[in-house]
Design a protein around this motif. Sequence first.
Motif, PDB file in Angstrom:
ATOM      1  N   ALA A  95       0.836  -1.208   0.000  1.00 21.97           N
ATOM      2  CA  ALA A  95       0.000   0.000   0.000  1.00 21.97           C
ATOM      3  C   ALA A  95       0.868   1.253   0.000  1.00 21.97           C
ATOM      4  N   PHE A  96       1.945   1.232   0.783  1.00 16.14           N
ATOM      5  CA  PHE A  96       2.849   2.384   0.885  1.00 16.14           C
ATOM      6  C   PHE A  96       3.409   2.753  -0.482  1.00 16.14           C
ATOM      7  N   SER A  98       2.210   2.066  -3.295  1.00 13.26           N
ATOM      8  CA  SER A  98       1.116   2.412  -4.212  1.00 13.26           C
ATOM      9  C   SER A  98       0.494   3.760  -3.885  1.00 13.26           C
ATOM     10  N   GLY A  99       0.987   4.426  -2.837  1.00 11.08           N
ATOM     11  CA  GLY A  99       0.448   5.725  -2.454  1.00 11.08           C
ATOM     12  C   GLY A  99      -0.847   5.660  -1.679  1.00 11.08           C
ATOM     13  N   MET A 100      -1.236   4.487  -1.212  1.00 11.34           N
ATOM     14  CA  MET A 100      -2.481   4.330  -0.462  1.00 11.34           C
ATOM     15  C   MET A 100      -2.232   4.544   1.030  1.00 11.34           C
ATOM     16  N   PRO A 101      -3.069   5.333   1.715  1.00 16.27           N
ATOM     17  CA  PRO A 101      -2.848   5.598   3.146  1.00 16.27           C
ATOM     18  C   PRO A 101      -3.459   4.525   4.033  1.00 16.27           C
ATOM     19  N   THR A 102      -3.231   3.263   3.679  1.00 17.16           N
ATOM     20  CA  THR A 102      -3.731   2.160   4.495  1.00 17.16           C
ATOM     21  C   THR A 102      -2.596   1.379   5.145  1.00 17.16           C
ATOM     22  N   TRP A 103      -1.351   1.792   4.936  1.00 16.70           N
ATOM     23  CA  TRP A 103      -0.228   1.220   5.669  1.00 16.70           C
ATOM     24  C   TRP A 103      -0.243   1.763   7.101  1.00 16.70           C
ATOM     25  N   ALA A 104       0.543   1.157   7.959  1.00 17.51           N
ATOM     26  CA  ALA A 104       0.584   1.624   9.344  1.00 17.51           C
ATOM     27  C   ALA A 104       1.891   1.213   9.992  1.00 17.51           C
ATOM     28  N   THR A 105       2.254   1.931  11.025  1.00 23.76           N
ATOM     29  CA  THR A 105       3.353   1.527  11.894  1.00 23.76           C
ATOM     30  C   THR A 105       2.777   0.712  13.045  1.00 23.76           C
ATOM     31  N   LEU A 106       3.312  -0.495  13.239  1.00 25.89           N
ATOM     32  CA  LEU A 106       2.870  -1.368  14.320  1.00 25.89           C
ATOM     33  C   LEU A 106       3.978  -1.482  15.361  1.00 25.89           C
ATOM     34  N   ILE A 107       3.607  -1.242  16.615  1.00 31.19           N
ATOM     35  CA  ILE A 107       4.549  -1.311  17.733  1.00 31.19           C
ATOM     36  C   ILE A 107       3.897  -2.134  18.831  1.00 31.19           C
ATOM     37  N   GLY A 108       4.527  -3.232  19.187  1.00 33.96           N
ATOM     38  CA  GLY A 108       4.008  -4.076  20.253  1.00 33.96           C
ATOM     39  C   GLY A 108       5.035  -4.253  21.360  1.00 33.96           C
TER      40      GLY A 108
END
Length: 263
Positions: A95-96, A98-108
């Motif tokens: 997604a990143f 492709s320019g789509m804002p559906t990626w995310a940073t995950l921190i656990g």
Amino acid sequence: MTTPDWAELTRFAILLAETAADAILPYFRQNTKVDVKDGPVWDPVTEGDRAGERVIRQLIERHYPEHGILGEEYGVKDARSPFTWVLDPVDGTRAFVSGMPTWATLIGLSHEGRPALGLMNQPVVGDMFYGNPQGAWHSYRGATSAITTRKGVPLSRATLGTTAPELYRSAEDQRRFQSLRHKVQLARYGGDSYFFCLMAAGHIDIAMDCGLQPYDIAPLLPIVTGAGGVAAEWTGGDIARGGNVITAGSQALLDEALAIMAY
């Protein structure tokens, strides 16, 4: 044994996410060079992924040097305490790029080997979801509220989210997915980790994905369970280690879905 200060650790996770956003966003929608990791499928990685993880690891080393780290881009640092951070700086790199804002940073943050605190941040949209043993919350442009899953929804009226049908690569996984897809009211695709958070917030009812790594799911589990949701690895594996993961807003709905997938 001292009880962990979950409020302080959650504040630190938020700081990590905000710092990572500053490192990642300069690469978004810039046609950044895409490298491809070794493996059987196309698995992209960018300097945005690497820059985000570097700054997260630097802050952890500075503030909690005894904590372990498991990151998608830079691997394992052994722990000298019961805590290990689990990092995916850009979940949804497809997604990143492709320019789509559906990626995310995950921190656990795992405590004694189990996921205990988790955070998902999408800085373009302004969405941050996080959970710990005391609950789960959604922060949107300065306003924060507790979240809970939607209850009392039968499978026939459920909304299901998953990244992509083609990611169910084995014939058995595809059969299980398709059997469930035909029983729900609505199936949506392309949300990556967003779907698990939207399920936790009560907007959809089932979120699932196949072949996940620990850093894909461990940060999301405390959000799901903190909001009252439930999760399973549908082949019986340890869900904290990834695998084939399905989450639902209630145990009744999860049981109904698993029963369909078992046929």
